[in-house]
Design an enzyme around this catalytic site. Structure first.
Site, PDB file in Angstrom:
ATOM      1  CG  ASN A  23      -0.282  -0.028   2.513  1.00  0.00           C
ATOM      2  OD1 ASN A  23       0.953  -0.169   2.565  1.00  0.00           O
ATOM      3  ND2 ASN A  23      -1.023   0.114   3.582  1.00  0.00           N
ATOM      4  CG  ASP A  25       2.556   1.482   4.837  1.00  0.00           C
ATOM      5  OD1 ASP A  25       3.277   0.653   4.206  1.00  0.00           O
ATOM      6  OD2 ASP A  25       1.862   1.146   5.813  1.00  0.00           O
ATOM      7  CG  ASP A 200      11.177 -13.704  21.072  1.00  0.00           C
ATOM      8  OD1 ASP A 200      12.017 -13.556  20.181  1.00  0.00           O
ATOM      9  OD2 ASP A 200      11.101 -12.946  22.066  1.00  0.00           O
ATOM     10  CG  HIS A 330      14.688 -11.350  13.047  1.00  0.00           C
ATOM     11  ND1 HIS A 330      14.548 -12.707  13.286  1.00  0.00           N
ATOM     12  CD2 HIS A 330      14.372 -10.742  14.198  1.00  0.00           C
ATOM     13  CE1 HIS A 330      14.139 -12.891  14.517  1.00  0.00           C
ATOM     14  NE2 HIS A 330      14.024 -11.723  15.111  1.00  0.00           N
ATOM     15  CG  ASP A 331      17.471 -11.563  16.354  1.00  0.00           C
ATOM     16  OD1 ASP A 331      16.948 -10.441  16.233  1.00  0.00           O
ATOM     17  OD2 ASP A 331      16.918 -12.501  16.956  1.00  0.00           O
TER      18      ASP A 331
HETATM   19  C1  NOJ Z   1      14.700 -12.577  19.947  1.00  0.00           C
HETATM   20  C2  NOJ Z   1      14.195 -11.939  18.704  1.00  0.00           C
HETATM   21  O1  NOJ Z   1      14.590 -12.729  17.607  1.00  0.00           O
HETATM   22  C3  NOJ Z   1      14.777 -10.556  18.672  1.00  0.00           C
HETATM   23  O2  NOJ Z   1      14.578  -9.919  17.434  1.00  0.00           O
HETATM   24  C4  NOJ Z   1      14.169  -9.780  19.798  1.00  0.00           C
HETATM   25  O3  NOJ Z   1      14.811  -8.526  19.889  1.00  0.00           O
HETATM   26  C5  NOJ Z   1      14.334 -10.502  21.153  1.00  0.00           C
HETATM   27  N1  NOJ Z   1      14.127 -11.917  21.065  1.00  0.00           N
HETATM   28  C6  NOJ Z   1      13.364  -9.960  22.157  1.00  0.00           C
HETATM   29  O4  NOJ Z   1      12.070 -10.382  21.890  1.00  0.00           O
HETATM   30 CA    CA Z   2       2.402  -1.494   3.811  1.00  0.00          CA
END
Ligand code: NOJ
Ligand code: CA
Length: 561
Positions: A23, A25, A200, A330-331
């Site tokens: 969209n 954004d 998580d 993503h970490d």
């Molecule tokens: C692990 C997640 O993968 C990370 O992105 C997050 O910052 C921490 N846990 C806290 O939830």
């Molecule tokens: Ca969007």
């Protein structure tokens, strides 16, 4: 080991904010994921894990949830979610959401109520303790840098605990009412037809209720909070209850983010009766983390340590269950940058890395963009980072007088934002991720590295991934690649990553030259077939194989017994 529906599947992680914006954004959304389901199906993916999409003030990009029962408007609506689950089912794709229940957001109604009356019932939903004359109750340092305790507004000496950011208060798992609320919520989602959850920070849920100081491990006089996990006992009961109440009844798949666990916990975490279905194999992919201190992080990784940890880990696991093998998430920085020296980056090295991961025992997890060889971004300016943990690191190291130039370098190669730059779909502006302004800068290399270009090119990384996944799932080799044992071979060679998968009287030997120089390996076996390669024209001279840089070959041997 009991056979489970997810054993032979291939999974894919979506970081929704950066996947596909529909969209304009500048933020990826659920309709964007629906739009790309055919792309994922075509790739060969069966399970999609989506990082949090629940209502959130986004202090930690959704890992701070203010309403577990609703979708954040930036991602779409509950109707979009229902449609995503439905459309996934039509394509044989199961959806996993992210279960973030070590903590919630400081904007969650439970926490707001707790702050209004810390001594009331909602105060018991969190960990609230008296400080020491206005200072925190103990010296625990949060994952993101500062103290894990924040003072409650309006009180001189009352603090609440947060393992991560101050806006992520830890939920009190000791309180049965809290656990009930969590289980109710998880079941509500499972009833919608999810395949399960990625779970998580789950090893953080048990606290040291003596609240003792940790040994000091930094100039700030504090100790890293994760260290309490290694000494407290009693997490078992919580984890088994979670599984029994929320996963078993639905035959759901639960994969735990279980970091830095010991051998005993690892063995109890997976397999029949384990706490989870599976956990991520972080040991090998975290070898760059030399110590707790970010300044010790290595780049790129040390090949030999990576190889050693990989096989140590497999030895520990044996045949009790499956871990999930990953290159990145993503970490982490981008795997293609972390595992491969920059001078060697290209089709050969990226495809070799993927093959090493995919043919191991365990579940292959792809992180979005890996399938096209996305890399770290170069040239970060401080103001371009968005990740609160990265920004916290700048603050922390400045405060404690570290060499800032060195820190900037480590941050540039290791910031989680490297893994979070938007997905590169084509060579149009912003990589076809959005027609608006992306929430995080797009990696400038999108003109060369993007999905559309790789779909057109026969010999692209993307097409290689399709071939690799098809190999992993082929009728002929699925069984051995899923259930076969794994053991290292040719370990005496430098930069050779090689292992044997064996099942019944069949065995597959994977041999990979993971460096930029040619290498000759003297084969100890006579093989029947070459069944998978990443480069053309494998050279054999007698019983010797001449491996080109980053060449991988999988041999088959039949009738071994
Ligand atoms: C692990 C997640 O993968 C990370 O992105 C997050 O910052 C921490 N846990 C806290 O939830
Ligand atoms: Ca969007």
């Amino acid at each position: 080991m009991r056979r489970e529906w997810w054993h032979d599947k291939v999974a894919y992680q979506i970081y929704p904010k950066s996947f596909r914006d529909t969209n304009g954004d500048g933020i990826g959304d659920l309709p964007g994921i629906i739009e790309k389901l055919d792309y994922l199906k075509d790739l060969g993916v069966d399970i999609v894990w989506i990082s949090p999409i629940f209502c959130s003030p986004m202090v930690d990009n959704g890992y701070d949830i203010s309403d577990y029962y609703d979708i954040d408007p930036m991602f779409g609506t509950m109707e979009d979610m229902d449609q995503l689950i439905e459309e996934g089912k039509k394509r044989g794709i199961s959806i996993l959401l992210d279960l973030v229940v070590n903590h919630c957001s400081s904007e969650h109604e439970f926490f707001k109520k707790a702050m209004e009356d810390p001594d009331g019932p909602y105060g018991q939903y969190f960990y609230i303790r008296d400080g020491k004359d206005g200072l925190p109750p103990n010296n625990w340092r949060s994952y993101f840098g500062p103290s894990a305790w924040t003072k409650i507004p309006g009180y001189e000496n009352k603090f609440y605990l947060h393992s991560y950011a101050a806006e992520q208060p830890d939920l009190n798992w000791e309180n049965p009412e809290v656990r009930e609320k969590i289980y109710e919520m998880v079941c509500w989602w499972m009833e919608k037809g999810l395949g399960g959850f990625r779970i998580d920070a789950i090893m953080d849920i048990k606290k040291d209720l003596t609240w003792q100081d940790l040994p000091v491990d930094g100039p700030d006089g504090m100790g890293a909070i994760y260290k309490i996990n290694q000494k407290v006992k009693g997490i078992d009961a919580f984890l088994l209850e979670l599984r029994r109440r929320c996963f078993t009844p639905y035959d759901g798949f639960g994969i735990g983010e279980a970091l830095k666990i010991n051998e005993e916990t690892l063995k109890k975490s997976i397999g029949d009766g384990g706490y989870f279905s599976s956990i991520f194999a972080f040991e090998p992919c975290h070898v760059y983390r030399k110590g707790d201190d970010f300044t010790t992080y290595d780049f790129p990784i040390d090949f030999h340590e990576w190889r050693e940890k990989t096989f140590q880990n497999h030895e520990l696991i044996g045949d009790i269950g499956f871990e999930a093998n990953l290159i990145g998430n993503h970490d982490q920085p981008r795997g293609a940058s972390l595992f491969i020296p920059k001078k060697d980056y290209g089709f050969n090295s990226v495809s070799a890395l993927a093959t090493i991961i995919f043919c191991q025992r365990g579940l292959p997890f792809i992180y979005q963009g890996e399938e096209i060889g996305m890399t770290n971004r170069e040239g970060w300016k401080k103001e371009e980072y968005a990740d609160s943990a990265t920004l916290g690191k700048f603050e922390y190291f400045e405060q404690w007088g570290y060499d800032i130039e060195k820190i900037e370098k480590v941050i540039a190669t290791h910031s989680r934002d490297n893994g979070r730059t938007p997905m590169q779909w084509d060579d149009s502006e912003h990589g076809g991720f959005t027609i608006g302004k992306p929430w995080l800068v797009v990696n400038e290399n999108y003109k060369e590295i993007n999905v559309a270009a790789q779909e057109r090119e026969y010999g692209s990384i993307l097409n290689f991934y399709k071939r690799l996944i098809a190999f992993r799932k082929s009728e002929e080799y699925k069984e051995i690649l899923t259930y076969g044992s794994i053991s290292q071979i040719y370990g005496q060679y430098d930069y050779i990553f090689a292992y044997r998968r064996a099942l019944g009287n069949q065995c597959l030997d994977l041999i990979c030259n993971f460096c930029g120089e040619e290498q000759v390996v003297e084969l100890q076996e006579e093989y029947d077939n070459v069944i998978f390669v990443n480069q053309e024209q494998t050279t054999m001279i007698g019983n010797r194989i001449v491996l080109k840089p980053y060449e991988v070959v999988v041999f088959e041997k039949l009738n071994t017994v």
